[in-house]
Design an enzyme around this catalytic site. Structure first.
Site, short mmCIF file in Angstrom:
data_model
loop_
_atom_site.label_atom_id
_atom_site.label_comp_id
_atom_site.label_asym_id
_atom_site.label_seq_id
_atom_site.Cartn_x
_atom_site.Cartn_y
_atom_site.Cartn_z
N LYS A 22 10.01 58.54 -69.80
CA LYS A 22 11.27 59.33 -69.87
C LYS A 22 11.47 60.48 -69.65
CE LYS A 22 11.36 59.53 -75.02
NZ LYS A 22 11.83 59.14 -76.16
N VAL A 46 15.66 67.15 -77.21
CA VAL A 46 16.28 68.50 -77.44
C VAL A 46 16.29 69.06 -78.76
CG1 VAL A 46 18.64 67.75 -77.00
CG2 VAL A 46 17.72 70.38 -76.69
N ASN A 55 21.34 60.48 -74.27
CA ASN A 55 20.44 60.86 -74.86
C ASN A 55 20.67 60.51 -76.30
OD1 ASN A 55 19.15 62.98 -73.18
ND2 ASN A 55 21.15 63.23 -72.92
N LYS A 110 20.58 58.86 -66.40
CA LYS A 110 19.93 59.57 -65.61
C LYS A 110 19.60 58.60 -64.39
CE LYS A 110 17.64 62.88 -68.53
NZ LYS A 110 18.54 62.42 -69.91
N ILE A 134 16.53 48.45 -71.46
CA ILE A 134 16.88 49.80 -71.88
C ILE A 134 16.88 50.58 -70.52
CG2 ILE A 134 17.04 51.86 -73.46
CD1 ILE A 134 17.35 49.09 -74.66
N ARG A 164 15.29 73.02 -65.86
CA ARG A 164 14.05 72.41 -65.33
C ARG A 164 14.09 71.62 -63.96
NH1 ARG A 164 12.07 69.86 -70.87
NH2 ARG A 164 13.99 68.84 -70.57
#
Length: 509
Positions: free
Chosen positions: A246, A333, A325, A288, A284, A418
């Site tokens: 992930k 994060v 998330n 994204k 799952i 990123r």
């Protein structure tokens, strides 16, 4: 009345301890919860607790005396009152204190020497020792998300007495799925993972804390032969597929691994589930996967296509759950920022305008288990993610929760997005619409039109390219299978030398 007069109303000087430092407490909220907590503090004066007073934004309560302490003013006066009254601890005792209200309180308490705590969500009026239930304010509190209500009967109806397999069961989501599923009394609960340590930990936790014995299975989802033997031996009837790579930047640097693990692994499990007559299969997925800008997201979108293909030709009930998330998951994060704060900073943020959808791990897992009860033939379920959170605001909130001041005690550095990252994540493509389901927090996305033959042919070639290390062919096939992919496309061939690819015996149409 006699007890109240003798115990509650006697002077604090008679009740206070002759030795030991006082903890001077200020309560935010002069409602039922605050007054009940104040009564507890007065009773425990001998422990060195001293109630200074209350803060409440209701002008009608100002200057009242409740449980022997005054309502000193509104929240806007917290700084001066803490200083004037030498407050050691501020306790938030407002049952509705969530999200924006908590952020406001935390911001006003910034730089203050007083410790900030909050009463629990449950009814503290039913608790004998209310002070023991107090806790620090958490990031989850700042999200302001309502508690999940699940249909326990529907969940038990499809899990009780079944042999349930959870892949990726040692991960953040997988291990919480194991905890949630165990409550539904399955006949057997199997946890499959590639890392032995994480599987060992969830095995021991379930036995130690819940008295539930789970069966640990060590296997790589890319190894079809190994999986086939496990399915043959243990005959799972319900599968939750949470195993996946992930991490976006890592998968950008290692695209072959994203394909072999997320695509090949999903197809192996889906085909074996059909072959061995699994009743339900829940995968799952990720937000994204929508208009992906990275290999990880594209691999999850192709995994969704695999489930749709298998659902169209199988008696197994396949479904996918797509969400954003989760707070506290490994490598996410929040743990990263917490570690940076503990080390004295700086806290790194990719972009000042980057926003993400967040859920707690238990919340996401509960809704995944609930979605499994909805069934569906290749359905994609979306979880209600609430309002998006700006990452820069999250960083500032976490610094404040640590009792520090952003940009003063802890610096915040903007480092740029990123590789493969978006400014804003999405849960739906423009072609997908949603329909309501039986659960208020779960929605169904309209299935896309696919060609089974073309998808299977394209996936075969994609897996071959990944195992051969032919990245230019990999990216070309990735784009063909997922036209909305807008990530990196190389202009030179990169072929990695190495041994034979991992065995993946699969049927070829």
């Amino acid at each position: 009345l006699s007890y109240r007069v003798v115990v509650d109303e006697r002077p604090a000087s008679l009740r206070s301890s002759s030795n030991g430092a006082l903890r001077r407490i200020l309560i935010v909220g002069a409602g039922v919860r605050g007054v009940s907590l104040a009564r507890e503090i007065r009773r425990r004066a001998s422990d060195g607790l001293q109630l200074v007073g209350y803060l409440d934004d209701d002008p009608g309560k100002h200057h009242l005396n409740l449980q022997g302490a005054p309502v000193l003013g509104s929240l806007s006066q917290v700084r001066e009152i803490v200083t004037q009254c030498s407050v050691d601890e501020i306790i938030i005792a407002i049952s509705t204190a969530k999200g924006e209200m908590l952020r406001n309180i935390i911001a006003r308490c910034e730089d203050l020497p007083a410790k900030l705590r909050i009463t629990p969500e449950f009814n503290i009026l039913d608790v004998d020792d209310q002070m023991r239930t107090l806790r620090d304010v958490s990031v989850e509190d700042l999200l302001g998300r309502p508690a999940v209500r699940v249909d326990e009967r529907a969940i038990v109806a499809y899990l009780e007495g079944e042999r349930v397999l959870v892949t990726g069961g040692g991960g953040s989501i997988g291990s919480e799925l194991v905890r949630q599923i165990a409550a539904a009394r399955p006949a057997e609960l199997m946890v499959l993972g590639h890392g032995e340590n994480s599987i060992f930990e969830i095995e021991q936790e379930m036995l130690r804390d819940h008295g539930v014995r789970v069966r640990g299975l060590i296997a790589d989802v890319r190894d079809y032969d190994r999986l086939e033997r496990l399915f043959e031996r243990h005959r799972p009837t319900v599968v939750f597929h949470a195993a996946a790579h992930k991490h976006v930047p890592l998968m950008e640097a290692n695209p072959e691994e994203a394909i072999t693990n997320n695509v090949l692994g999903t197809r192996n499990l889906a085909r074996l589930a059909s072959h061995f007559g699994v009743k339900r299969f829940v995968m799952i997925s990720s937000d994204k996967a929508v208009n992906p800008t990275n290999v990880m997201g594209a691999s999850k979108r192709i995994a969704e296509l695999i489930i749709q293909v298998e659902a169209s030709i199988s008696r197994t009930m396949f479904a996918m759950v797509r969400f954003g998330n989760v707070l506290g998951s490994r490598g996410s994060v929040v743990p990263t920022m917490r570690r940076q704060i503990e080390q004295g900073g700086p806290v790194t943020v990719t972009d000042a305008d980057a926003v993400r959808y967040f859920m707690t791990i238990p919340e996401a897992s509960q809704l995944v288990v609930q979605a499994g009860a909805l069934g569906g033939n290749g359905a994609i379920y979306l979880l209600d993610m609430g309002n998006p959170v700006r990452i820069l605001d999250l960083a500032r909130d976490m610094i404040r929760l640590s009792g520090l001041t952003p940009d003063k005690d802890i610096a915040i550095h903007i480092i740029g997005l990123r590789p493969g990252e978006k400014l804003v994540e999405e849960l739906l493509t423009t072609e997908e619409g949603t329909t309501v389901t039986r659960h208020e927090r779960i929605f169904a996305a309209a299935p896309s039109e696919i060609s089974v033959v073309e998808v299977n042919r394209g996936i075969d070639r994609l897996i071959d390219a990944a195992e051969q290390g032919n990245t230019i062919e990999l990216y070309k096939l990735l784009k063909n299978l997922c036209p909305t992919y807008t990530g990196f496309m190389p202009d030179t061939v990169v072929v990695h030398a190495g041994g034979a690819p991992l065995s993946h015996r699969v049927a070829r149409e």
